[in-house]
Scaffold this active site. Sequence first.
Site, PDB file in Angstrom:
ATOM      1  N   ILE A   1      54.179  54.594  -8.022  1.00 21.91           N
ATOM      2  CA  ILE A   1      53.292  53.534  -7.568  1.00 21.91           C
ATOM      3  C   ILE A   1      53.531  52.249  -8.352  1.00 21.91           C
ATOM      4  CG2 ILE A   1      50.877  52.826  -7.368  1.00 21.91           C
ATOM      5  CD1 ILE A   1      50.194  55.769  -6.837  1.00 21.91           C
TER       6      ILE A   1
ATOM      7  N   SER B   1      41.625  57.647 -10.853  1.00 20.28           N
ATOM      8  CA  SER B   1      41.916  58.771  -9.967  1.00 20.28           C
ATOM      9  C   SER B   1      40.622  59.269  -9.342  1.00 20.28           C
ATOM     10  CB  SER B   1      42.574  59.910 -10.759  1.00 20.28           C
ATOM     11  OG  SER B   1      42.682  61.088  -9.981  1.00 20.28           O
TER      12      SER B   1
ATOM     13  N   TYR C   1      43.105  66.148 -17.540  1.00 21.67           N
ATOM     14  CA  TYR C   1      43.465  64.920 -16.816  1.00 21.67           C
ATOM     15  C   TYR C   1      42.210  64.258 -16.251  1.00 21.67           C
ATOM     16  CZ  TYR C   1      45.550  61.937 -13.212  1.00 21.67           C
ATOM     17  OH  TYR C   1      45.901  60.865 -12.422  1.00 21.67           O
TER      18      TYR C   1
ATOM     19  N   LYS D   1      40.450  60.470 -17.075  1.00 19.43           N
ATOM     20  CA  LYS D   1      40.138  59.463 -16.066  1.00 19.43           C
ATOM     21  C   LYS D   1      38.642  59.122 -16.055  1.00 19.43           C
ATOM     22  CE  LYS D   1      44.331  58.845 -14.598  1.00 19.43           C
ATOM     23  NZ  LYS D   1      45.032  57.559 -14.780  1.00 19.43           N
TER      24      LYS D   1
END
Length: 326
Positions: free
Chosen positions: A55, A185, A198, A202
């Site tokens: 991205i 996310s 993870y 976030k």
Amino acid sequence: MLLLLFGFPALLLFFVFLYKFLTSDGDFTLISKKHVRREEIEDKVVWITGASRGIGEILAKQLASLGAKLILSSRNEAELERVKNQLKGKHAPDEVKILPLDLASGEDSLKEAVEKAESFFSGAGIDYMIHNAAYERPKSTALDTTEESLKATFNINVLGTLSLTRLLAPFMLKRGRGHFVVMSSAAGKVPAPGQAVYSASKFALNGYFQSLRSELYQKGIRVTIVCPGPVDTSNGYGVATSERKSSEKRVSSERCAELTIIAATHGLKEAWISYQPVLAVMYLVQYMPSIGYWLMDKIGGKRVEVAEKKGDTYSWNLLFGKKKAT
């Protein structure tokens, strides 16, 4: 019954709304904006971390086509040069700068990088800081995560990103303007069984940058937090969708980048990018948390099992698939 209660126009409106909800690839506020505001990007200095692939690379290409002046950072200098070379047709070479950067390298190194970035383009300073770099390990249960993986995830996703922000923000405050765009996310909004660490990183980003924006908004600092769900990275990076035997519908990397730029140029505070069912789960957890968390508890164990077999971890089958005998 609905027809009798509300009439045909109201019923038609309901079905139009339902269709848009089921087919949307972003939250309603984001999708309503439709187009990038080019005037918010043209001739602005944009610094992108994690710009050597995925991205980040696509963001660089799209921003270049909009006339932005770019600073590209990642740990891989050779890949940054490759991206810069690909931008030659879209951008003047002197309007793309390469700045190798390891977010886990410590404050002294990050401070040096900020000072160097601020000196580019005749000292114009950074208009947009896009925090795109991230560290993600293969899915595993919360209790199976190693200390090494835990530290690596937080060093890059959280500590490095926050330190870079803390060092750059004073320059923005001095100019009275600046915009942080944070690639978070969906896992930073809802539970992510199999991705607990993870997800935690976030959630930490979301908490910090929502607070930062509230503290500095009146001083000209803007923050846009982008929360993508599953994104198709089969454009040469990551695992191709075709190799996963996947029935999941994923937002393309190009569309994710486009929606990110739309969100930033319209000054949105938060933007969600995903197809269903992830988008529906995000709405549930946001507006009806008891139901949303009940749903995640229901599918959490199944999602971990599916992840271990490299199956579809974002599909409707988790909700409505047949339960396997134990």
